[in-house]
Scaffold this motif. Structure first.
Motif, short mmCIF file in Angstrom:
data_model
loop_
_atom_site.label_atom_id
_atom_site.label_comp_id
_atom_site.label_asym_id
_atom_site.label_seq_id
_atom_site.Cartn_x
_atom_site.Cartn_y
_atom_site.Cartn_z
N GLU A 1 39.99 54.13 32.94
CA GLU A 1 40.78 55.27 32.48
C GLU A 1 40.33 55.74 31.09
O GLU A 1 39.77 54.96 30.31
N GLU A 2 40.58 57.00 30.80
CA GLU A 2 40.26 57.57 29.49
C GLU A 2 41.14 56.92 28.42
O GLU A 2 42.20 56.36 28.72
N PRO A 3 40.72 57.00 27.16
CA PRO A 3 41.52 56.42 26.07
C PRO A 3 42.95 56.95 26.06
O PRO A 3 43.18 58.14 26.21
N HIS A 4 43.91 56.03 25.88
CA HIS A 4 45.32 56.39 25.86
C HIS A 4 45.79 56.80 24.46
O HIS A 4 46.85 57.40 24.32
N TRP A 5 45.04 56.43 23.45
CA TRP A 5 45.38 56.79 22.07
C TRP A 5 44.11 56.80 21.23
O TRP A 5 43.05 56.36 21.68
N THR A 6 44.21 57.35 20.04
CA THR A 6 43.08 57.40 19.13
C THR A 6 43.28 56.41 18.00
O THR A 6 44.41 56.01 17.68
N VAL A 7 42.18 56.00 17.40
CA VAL A 7 42.24 55.08 16.27
C VAL A 7 42.62 55.88 15.03
O VAL A 7 41.96 56.86 14.69
#
Length: 464
Positions: free
Chosen positions: A238-244
């Motif tokens: 799955e694509e990233p669920h959040w950003t750093v």
């Protein structure tokens, strides 16, 4: 001014003389111990011997004093102005070696004998650090291992970092071992196939008229933020669920890097962040002063009891839309001979973002502010690479953040000694005072999916 200039020239000539004498002595020693070289060089060794024997009694003591001062000032310079760089091998910390047994053998013995217990999935979904930005220069290629996968990281000529699967789909050559950067592509060292960093698509095969559309290598979602390169892992792709989250003080250059440490921990990844919710281990394991060291057998020695740390902490998960984050609020106080030193009080906010990143922000009344970024990266199912990198106000002397990072490292290595030798208990015996531990486990479980990798090992060989 003229006298000062003359004295400066006199000291300069003296220094040059001492250096010349030292050079002659070194050359003489080398040529006499390597007689064939002396013969080949055609140098008359008696001339050098006469020079050294006449001048040495006068200047030898100056040479020795100069060496001592050089070593001393080099040490002071590194202590005060150089960032802390401390990298520990997997066997360096947390093991008690038996008589006649090396550290590496001891570490391997402990890993083989340690009871594993029932484990959660070994690789949670999230962002994980692979490299610090300065470790990957333009045109450079590095091999990295994350969640049991061998990857290749490289920086293209446009300055962008890329992370791909390490193995070429042609015949399986490792792109990180002998591969070269060509433009913004990585070139295979075996047959010269070139793969784009952004898409992984093969764009050139030196001996083929046409490149097949299906010729490509796997690309990992990556980002470069806070002077670190990170990759996203999800077991279902799955694509990233959040950003750093970007730390503005680092991006603007207000806080600069003052050092890093690196350790390896032989434990399940969840053990490490769970420490934040284990409030009462602080009062037992981390109360002894830093001078007590890291060996748990001796940290309570009465010799060092004059220095004690006091910790007040609380842990809470954050609410939506930041439910992937949690916070520990920590207040530190220092007591020396029972007297509180408020000048060394420190307030820390440790914010965990996902399963593998922690941002420890701290502020001191006059020593300034900074942040330690902790990265917990699963290398193997039960082997974590843990890094701590400190960024601090640029106007604060380097030795201040170095001392903070060193102190943090000492406390962390006490935990490592526990982690390296403990088993994971899936259903622990908890008291009501331990309620935050169970709360943390429920919060952390969001990073596992139905298909998250489980731990398996061969019981006949005990190898994993």
């Amino acid at each position: 001014m003229l006298q000062s200039s003359s004295m400066g020239k006199h000291h300069l000539h003296g220094a040059v003389g001492v250096a010349g004498l030292a050079l002659c002595a070194i050359i003489l020693f080398f040529l006499k111990t390597k007689e064939p070289w002396g013969q080949l060089s055609g140098i008359d060794l008696s001339i050098l011997e006469d020079t050294v024997s006449h001048v040495a009694p006068v200047h030898l003591h100056l040479f020795i004093i100069s060496c001592i001062f050089l070593i001393f000032f080099t040490f002071i310079y590194k202590l005060l102005f150089s960032p802390l760089e401390m990298v520990k091998l997997p066997e360096d910390v947390g093991y008690i070696a038996k008589d006649g047994c090396s550290k590496s053998r001891t570490a391997n013995e402990v890993r083989r004998r340690k009871k594993i217990g029932d484990l959660p999935p070994v690789y949670p979904n999230g962002w994980f650090r692979v490299l610090d930005s300065h470790m990957l220069k333009i045109g450079e290629v590095k091999e990295v291992t994350v969640v049991g996968q061998n990857l290749v990281a490289f920086r293209g000529e446009d300055g962008k970092a890329h992370v791909l699967d390490a193995y070429c789909p042609h015949l399986g050559a490792n792109l990180a071992v002998g591969g070269h950067v060509v433009g913004n592509c990585i070139e295979c060292p075996f047959h010269g196939w070139q793969f784009q960093g952004d898409s992984g698509k093969c764009v050139r095969i030196p001996y083929a008229e046409k490149v097949p559309d299906f010729a490509k290598v796997g690309v990992w979602h990556s980002c470069e933020v806070n002077s670190q390169i990170l990759v996203w892992f999800h077991c279902d792709g799955e694509e990233p669920h959040w950003t750093v989250p970007e730390q503005e003080e680092i991006s603007k250059g207000e806080w600069v890097s003052r050092g890093r440490t690196e350790h390896y921990v032989n434990a399940h990844i969840q053990e490490i962040p769970e420490n934040a919710a284990d409030i009462y281990h602080l009062t037992h394991l981390h109360t002894p002063g830093l001078v007590s060291g890291v060996d748990l057998r001796y940290i309570k020695n009465q010799t060092w009891q004059f220095m004690q740390h006091d910790w007040k902490a609380q842990w809470e998960p954050e609410s939506s839309p930041n439910s992937h984050c949690s916070q520990m609020l920590l207040k530190h106080s220092l007591y020396v001979f029972g007297i509180h030193w408020p000048i060394l009080d420190l307030h820390v906010v440790a914010r965990q973002v996902g399963p593998g990143l922690v941002f420890l922000r701290f502020h001191h009344s006059f020593l300034g502010s900074g942040i330690i970024i902790q990265g917990v990266t699963p290398v193997e199912p039960l082997m974590q690479c843990v890094t701590h990198r400190i960024f601090y106000q640029s106007n604060i002397p380097t030795f201040v953040p170095k001392f903070i990072l060193k102190g943090e490292s000492i406390q962390f290595e006490r935990d490592v000694m526990v982690w390296n030798n403990k088993m994971y208990v899936l259903k622990p015996l908890l008291l009501k005072e331990d309620s935050t531990i169970q709360k943390h486990r429920r919060w952390y479980s969001q990073f596992y999916s139905e298909n998250s990798p489980q731990f398996h090992f061969q019981r006949d060989t005990l190898e994993f």
